[in-house]
Design a protein around this motif. Structure first.
Motif, PDB file in Angstrom:
ATOM      1  N   GLY A 164       9.532  21.128   7.788  1.00 31.96           N
ATOM      2  CA  GLY A 164      10.456  19.968   8.766  1.00 31.96           C
ATOM      3  C   GLY A 164       9.524  18.534   8.929  1.00 31.96           C
ATOM      4  N   LYS A 165       9.927  17.784  10.083  1.00 31.60           N
ATOM      5  CA  LYS A 165       9.486  16.651   9.891  1.00 31.60           C
ATOM      6  C   LYS A 165       7.912  16.605  10.304  1.00 31.60           C
ATOM      7  CE  LYS A 165      10.032  11.959  12.029  1.00 31.60           C
ATOM      8  NZ  LYS A 165      10.781  11.075  12.844  1.00 31.60           N
ATOM      9  N   ASN A 166       7.269  15.988   9.577  1.00 33.83           N
ATOM     10  CA  ASN A 166       5.984  15.749   9.542  1.00 33.83           C
ATOM     11  C   ASN A 166       5.231  17.341   9.242  1.00 33.83           C
ATOM     12  OD1 ASN A 166       5.376  13.130   9.786  1.00 33.83           O
ATOM     13  ND2 ASN A 166       5.836  13.264  11.991  1.00 33.83           N
ATOM     14  N   CYS A 167       5.854  18.284   8.891  1.00 33.16           N
ATOM     15  CA  CYS A 167       5.574  19.736   8.555  1.00 33.16           C
ATOM     16  C   CYS A 167       5.165  20.165   9.821  1.00 33.16           C
ATOM     17  CB  CYS A 167       4.470  19.578   7.455  1.00 33.16           C
ATOM     18  SG  CYS A 167       4.822  18.782   5.982  1.00 33.16           S
ATOM     19  N   SER A 168       5.858  20.046  10.900  1.00 36.98           N
ATOM     20  CA  SER A 168       5.113  20.504  12.091  1.00 36.98           C
ATOM     21  C   SER A 168       5.668  21.913  12.408  1.00 36.98           C
ATOM     22  CB  SER A 168       5.631  19.188  13.386  1.00 36.98           C
ATOM     23  OG  SER A 168       7.121  19.141  13.203  1.00 36.98           O
ATOM     24  N   GLU A 169       6.757  22.476  11.733  1.00 41.22           N
ATOM     25  CA  GLU A 169       7.351  23.799  12.060  1.00 41.22           C
ATOM     26  C   GLU A 169       6.800  24.748  11.331  1.00 41.22           C
ATOM     27  OE1 GLU A 169      11.459  23.914  13.560  1.00 41.22           O
ATOM     28  OE2 GLU A 169      11.532  21.726  12.977  1.00 41.22           O
TER      29      GLU A 169
ATOM     30  N   ASP B 205       0.754  -1.087  -0.022  1.00 43.74           N
ATOM     31  CA  ASP B 205      -0.025   0.031  -0.019  1.00 43.74           C
ATOM     32  C   ASP B 205       0.766   1.192  -0.103  1.00 43.74           C
ATOM     33  OD1 ASP B 205       0.918   0.021   2.528  1.00 43.74           O
ATOM     34  OD2 ASP B 205      -0.782  -0.310   3.423  1.00 43.74           O
ATOM     35  N   GLY B 206       2.125   1.272   0.130  1.00 44.16           N
ATOM     36  CA  GLY B 206       2.929   2.335  -0.032  1.00 44.16           C
ATOM     37  C   GLY B 206       3.271   3.148   1.272  1.00 44.16           C
ATOM     38  N   TYR B 207       2.620   3.016   2.229  1.00 45.53           N
ATOM     39  CA  TYR B 207       2.695   3.292   3.589  1.00 45.53           C
ATOM     40  C   TYR B 207       4.146   3.407   4.205  1.00 45.53           C
ATOM     41  CZ  TYR B 207      -2.492   3.471   4.273  1.00 45.53           C
ATOM     42  OH  TYR B 207      -3.824   3.780   3.828  1.00 45.53           O
ATOM     43  N   CYS B 208       4.275   4.637   4.846  1.00 41.38           N
ATOM     44  CA  CYS B 208       5.585   4.637   5.627  1.00 41.38           C
ATOM     45  C   CYS B 208       5.769   4.396   6.874  1.00 41.38           C
ATOM     46  CB  CYS B 208       6.229   5.825   5.429  1.00 41.38           C
ATOM     47  SG  CYS B 208       6.610   6.264   3.658  1.00 41.38           S
ATOM     48  N   THR B 209       6.096   3.264   7.296  1.00 43.50           N
ATOM     49  CA  THR B 209       5.845   2.738   8.714  1.00 43.50           C
ATOM     50  C   THR B 209       6.650   3.431   9.810  1.00 43.50           C
ATOM     51  OG1 THR B 209       7.309   1.050   8.443  1.00 43.50           O
ATOM     52  CG2 THR B 209       4.837   0.394   8.150  1.00 43.50           C
ATOM     53  N   GLY B 210       7.578   3.946   9.457  1.00 44.08           N
ATOM     54  CA  GLY B 210       8.625   4.702  10.165  1.00 44.08           C
ATOM     55  C   GLY B 210       8.411   6.225  10.179  1.00 44.08           C
ATOM     56  N   GLY B 211       7.418   6.660   9.421  1.00 46.22           N
ATOM     57  CA  GLY B 211       7.141   7.965   9.348  1.00 46.22           C
ATOM     58  C   GLY B 211       7.652   8.886   8.060  1.00 46.22           C
ATOM     59  N   CYS B 212       7.281  10.415   8.104  1.00 45.73           N
ATOM     60  CA  CYS B 212       8.152  10.772   6.893  1.00 45.73           C
ATOM     61  C   CYS B 212       9.264  11.481   6.954  1.00 45.73           C
ATOM     62  CB  CYS B 212       6.825  11.810   6.302  1.00 45.73           C
ATOM     63  SG  CYS B 212       5.309  11.142   5.945  1.00 45.73           S
ATOM     64  N   ALA B 213       9.885  11.659   6.200  1.00 37.77           N
ATOM     65  CA  ALA B 213      10.940  12.543   6.009  1.00 37.77           C
ATOM     66  C   ALA B 213      10.500  14.030   6.038  1.00 37.77           C
ATOM     67  CB  ALA B 213      12.099  12.480   4.668  1.00 37.77           C
ATOM     68  N   LYS B 214      11.571  15.030   6.343  1.00 41.17           N
ATOM     69  CA  LYS B 214      11.143  16.267   6.710  1.00 41.17           C
ATOM     70  C   LYS B 214      10.601  16.976   5.169  1.00 41.17           C
ATOM     71  CE  LYS B 214      14.798  17.557  10.038  1.00 41.17           C
ATOM     72  NZ  LYS B 214      16.002  18.201  10.608  1.00 41.17           N
ATOM     73  N   GLY B 215       9.739  17.707   5.413  1.00 42.55           N
ATOM     74  CA  GLY B 215       9.228  18.380   4.258  1.00 42.55           C
ATOM     75  C   GLY B 215       7.882  17.660   3.693  1.00 42.55           C
ATOM     76  N   TYR B 216       7.738  16.695   4.385  1.00 38.90           N
ATOM     77  CA  TYR B 216       6.485  15.547   3.800  1.00 38.90           C
ATOM     78  C   TYR B 216       5.749  15.197   4.698  1.00 38.90           C
ATOM     79  CZ  TYR B 216       9.555  15.744  -0.316  1.00 38.90           C
ATOM     80  OH  TYR B 216      10.473  16.143  -1.252  1.00 38.90           O
ATOM     81  N   THR B 217       4.397  14.833   4.109  1.00 40.74           N
ATOM     82  CA  THR B 217       3.160  14.617   5.336  1.00 40.74           C
ATOM     83  C   THR B 217       2.370  13.320   4.555  1.00 40.74           C
ATOM     84  OG1 THR B 217       1.709  15.183   6.706  1.00 40.74           O
ATOM     85  CG2 THR B 217       1.588  16.556   4.745  1.00 40.74           C
ATOM     86  N   GLY B 218       1.492  13.032   5.346  1.00 41.07           N
ATOM     87  CA  GLY B 218       0.423  11.958   4.827  1.00 41.07           C
ATOM     88  C   GLY B 218       0.937  10.564   4.923  1.00 41.07           C
ATOM     89  N   ASP B 219      -0.210   9.389   5.104  1.00 40.41           N
ATOM     90  CA  ASP B 219       0.169   8.114   5.012  1.00 40.41           C
ATOM     91  C   ASP B 219       1.174   7.617   4.597  1.00 40.41           C
ATOM     92  OD1 ASP B 219      -1.913   8.387   7.045  1.00 40.41           O
ATOM     93  OD2 ASP B 219      -3.469   7.856   5.608  1.00 40.41           O
ATOM     94  N   LYS B 220       1.204   7.952   2.970  1.00 39.17           N
ATOM     95  CA  LYS B 220       2.317   7.669   2.209  1.00 39.17           C
ATOM     96  C   LYS B 220       3.559   8.495   1.933  1.00 39.17           C
ATOM     97  CE  LYS B 220      -0.993   4.782  -0.378  1.00 39.17           C
ATOM     98  NZ  LYS B 220      -1.725   4.775  -1.948  1.00 39.17           N
ATOM     99  N   CYS B 221       3.337   9.639   2.814  1.00 40.13           N
ATOM    100  CA  CYS B 221       4.707  10.781   2.873  1.00 40.13           C
ATOM    101  C   CYS B 221       4.958  11.118   1.450  1.00 40.13           C
ATOM    102  CB  CYS B 221       5.751  10.067   3.490  1.00 40.13           C
ATOM    103  SG  CYS B 221       5.733   9.485   5.121  1.00 40.13           S
ATOM    104  N   ASP B 222       3.714  11.462   0.521  1.00 42.16           N
ATOM    105  CA  ASP B 222       3.834  11.809  -0.670  1.00 42.16           C
ATOM    106  C   ASP B 222       3.156  13.241  -0.912  1.00 42.16           C
ATOM    107  OD1 ASP B 222       1.323  11.072  -0.182  1.00 42.16           O
ATOM    108  OD2 ASP B 222       1.023   9.704  -1.916  1.00 42.16           O
ATOM    109  N   GLN B 223       2.982  13.924   0.126  1.00 42.48           N
ATOM    110  CA  GLN B 223       2.446  15.104   0.090  1.00 42.48           C
ATOM    111  C   GLN B 223       3.412  16.193   0.663  1.00 42.48           C
ATOM    112  OE1 GLN B 223      -1.438  15.337   2.188  1.00 42.48           O
ATOM    113  NE2 GLN B 223      -1.867  13.183   1.548  1.00 42.48           N
ATOM    114  N   ASP B 224       3.754  17.348  -0.138  1.00 40.94           N
ATOM    115  CA  ASP B 224       4.403  18.468   0.440  1.00 40.94           C
ATOM    116  C   ASP B 224       3.798  18.927   1.688  1.00 40.94           C
ATOM    117  OD1 ASP B 224       6.414  18.064  -1.446  1.00 40.94           O
ATOM    118  OD2 ASP B 224       5.573  19.294  -2.804  1.00 40.94           O
TER     119      ASP B 224
END
Length: 670
Positions: A204-209, A178-197
């Motif tokens: 930042g990580k999970n676009c939290s900053e 299903d393309g899910y990132c089980t370890g979370g997203c890299a900085k600058g990305y979000t979404g279950d599949k970490c495919d959203q800017d």
């Protein structure tokens, strides 16, 4: 047709129309009906026979068909099927099953007799019933492009159908299904599949900053927070990519734009406005505009001098930066308040022309009163054209001036006069040369027969006086000529052929043999005298040799007496059986002939060059010597007894003619 049952009783009747022969066999208690008309099987054929091709049912079905021969056999591995019931005696082909192999494999199975199960990785577990290919593709996580039976998983970094890349997972790879990132997203990305800017304004990580408020449009790099569009005005991106540092004093906006000329620095860092006003020479809200042309000072409130060129001045101090209008002196007044001094115009460095009344107009240099002599033009700054002089160059130079060129003021012929006019007596060349002179009137005419010569070129139109030649009669006659135009030749008897060029008198005297005292042109010969006497005939000299020596002596005597300056020696020697001829040039004495024994020696000299040929031939033996000469006189030879006498005289005769005169020679031949 009437059918009745034989065993038992049959009371019913059956009538039909038959189209072919029929034979019905009824066994035991069955009813057997035989119907014949034309042999057709009226009820058709038994299974396995083809009624269409044979109504009497004698033709079997074609291979691949069974029953009534219209049904095709199933895909049996061993063809054909049974022609009666269509059963396959062997196995069914891959993908088929049943007695007749006419049933396709059930979903999830394939191969021979559908004995193999489709791959569980096939989508819907459905595959090609023959070869097991997953015809609907693979389940997510398996690579159909590399394995049509879906036995190979996606490569790391891909998921679903193995063509979709994973998003930006912090820990790769993503889930292959299903393309899910089980370890979370890299900085600058979000979404279950970490495919959203990250959304604008976050990073930042999970676009939290949140991005800095000083970022333009509050937009920053979603990974590191860098203000990708730059900073809001007043903040320095070059020193802080997150726009946390303000501009240095004197700069505004993006911190690279300098403030205008504010009276009190610095300007506003955001918009560059000068809140305290502008310095001299500048205007505008930001004090970044020069004064308009024609104005200067604080807020550009003062007008430039009207004497400034184009009314343009320095916007700060009013100096005329382009200089002054014509007639004003910039060197003495930078605001052009002082006029030119008298005698100058335009920028006050250009002198007036040659006006008749000074000064000229200070603006354009025009001479309103006209020009002085020798000058022309509106500004009187042009010399007269060649050939003109005087006030406004209105008078023409004398045609007698050389090249018609004269002094532009007084008309003097500055290059002198044309030939035939006297500059020394008239500087405007109005006086001709005096008689006897020509050209510039200092050159005397030649010796014309009728004076004077032509005053222009010195030619003697009436010819030359005696003793002179040339177009101008200024050349003496060449040596050897005299008289009018030197047309007469001096006497050949004159020494060196030199005579007086006027009357032909032989000024150097006569050649030997001619009497100057009785004829100054040497036309009278002296008394003939004997040059030499000698015995020539000896017992050993033949007549032929004497004849040769005689020719030689005649030519030698002629040359020695009459040619101009011949210098040479001829030695003739006679031996027994031999004759030798020797030639030596350049001797400086008169002719002398001596005979010693059997040898004849001749010495002849004068003082000029000689060209000659001499031929000596002996009747016994062969010796030949050639000598060529130009003879200037005639020789007469007389032989008296045993003596050879040579006399030289004129006019010129040939050697052959001389020999004809030699009677003594004839006596010798006898």
């Amino acid at each position: 047709m009437i059918v009745q049952r034989i065993v038992g009783h049959v009371n019913s009747n059956h009538v039909t129309k038959l189209m072919a022969l029929a034979r019905v066999a009824v066994l035991k208690d069955t009813l057997e009906i035989n119907v014949t008309k034309n042999g057709s099987c009226v009820l058709g054929c038994k299974p396995g026979y083809d009624y269409r091709n044979s109504t009497n049912c004698i033709v079997e079905c074609d291979p691949g068909y069974y029953d009534d021969c219209t049904k095709e056999c199933g895909p049996c591995t061993q063809q054909p099927c049974n022609k009666t019931d269509g059963s396959c005696t062997g196995c069914c082909a891959e993908g088929y099953t049943g007695d007749k192999c006419d049933l396709t494999c059930l979903k999830g199975y394939y191969g021979k007799n559908c004995s193999e199960a489709c791959s569980q990785n096939c989508k819907s577990e459905y595959c090609d019933p023959q070869n097991g290919t997953c015809v609907l593709g693979c389940n997510p996580g398996y690579d159909y492009s590399n394995s049509t039976n879906c036995s190979i998983e996606c490569e790391p970094g891909f998921y679903d159908d193995c063509t979709t890349e994973c998003g930006q997972c912090e820990v790769q790879p993503c889930n292959k299904t299903d393309g899910y990132c089980t370890g979370g997203c890299a900085k600058g990305y979000t979404g279950d599949k970490c495919d959203q800017d990250c959304l604008n304004g976050y990073y930042g990580k999970n676009c939290s900053e949140a991005c800095s408020q000083n970022c333009k449009n509050e937009t920053c790099d979603p990974q590191n927070g860098t203000c990708v569009l730059g900073c809001n005005p007043g903040y320095d991106y070059s020193n802080s990519t997150n726009c946390s540092i303000e501009c240095e004093p004197g700069f505004y906006d993006d911190c690279t734009t300098e403030c205008g000329q504010c009276e009190v620095q610095p300007c506003n860092k955001t918009d560059g406005y000068c809140t305290s006003g502008c310095a001299k020479g500048y205007t505008g809200d930001k004090c970044d505009q020069d004064c308009l042309n024609g104005y200067y000072g604080k807020n550009c409130s003062e007008a430039c001098s009207q004497n400034c060129k184009n009314e343009t001045c320095d916007p700060q101090n009013g100096t005329c930066v382009l200089g002054c209008n014509p007639g004003y002196d910039y060197s003495n007044s930078t605001n052009c308040s002082i006029e030119c001094e008298p005698g100058f115009y335009d920028d006050c460095t250009t002198e007036c022309g040659q006006c008749e009344v000074q000064p000229c107009n200070k603006t354009d240099g025009y001479c309103t009163s006209g020009c002085a002599k020798g000058y022309t033009g509106d500004k009187c700054d042009q010399d007269c054209l060649n050939g003109y002089y005087g006030k406004n160059c209105s008078e023409a130079c004398s045609q007698n001036c050389k090249n018609e060129t004269c002094d532009p003021q007084n008309g003097t012929c500055v290059l002198g006069c044309n030939p035939g006019y006297d500059y020394s007596n008239s500087t405007n060349c109005s006086i001709e040369c005096e008689p006897g002179f020509y050209d510039d009137c200092t050159t005397e005419c030649g010796q014309c027969e009728a004076q004077p010569c032509n005053k222009t070129d010195g030619y003697c139109t009436g010819g030359c006086a005696k003793g002179y030649t040339g177009d101008k009669c200024d050349q003496d006659c060449l040596n050897g000529y005299y008289g009018n135009n030197c047309s007469k030749e001096c006497s050949q008897n004159c020494k060196n052929e030199t005579c007086d060029p006027q009357n032909g008198t032989c000024v150097l005297g006569c050649n030997p043999g001619y009497d100057y005292s009785n004829s100054t042109n040497c036309s009278i010969a002296k008394h003939v005298h004997r040059i030499v006497r000698t015995n020539l005939v000896t017992p050993r000299m033949g007549l032929a040799c004497l004849d040769v020596i005689l020719d030689m002596i005649i030519k030698t005597a002629q040359t020695a007496q009459l040619n101009a300056n011949p210098d040479f020696t001829i030695i003739v020697q006679r031996g027994v059986g031999n004759v030798k001829c020797n030639h030596v040039t350049k001797l400086m004495a008169i002719a002398r002939v001596a005979v010693q024994k059997d040898t004849l020696e001749i010495h002849v000299t004068k003082n000029a060059n000689l060209d000659f040929t001499m031929t000596v031939q002996r009747s016994v033996g062969n010796v030949k010597c050639n000598h060529v000469t130009k003879l200037m006189a005639i020789a007469r030879v007389a032989v008296q007894k045993d003596t050879l006498e040579i006399n030289v005289t004129k006019p010129l005769l040939t050697v052959t003619e001389i020999k004809k005169l030699l009677t003594p020679v004839q006596l010798l031949e006898v």
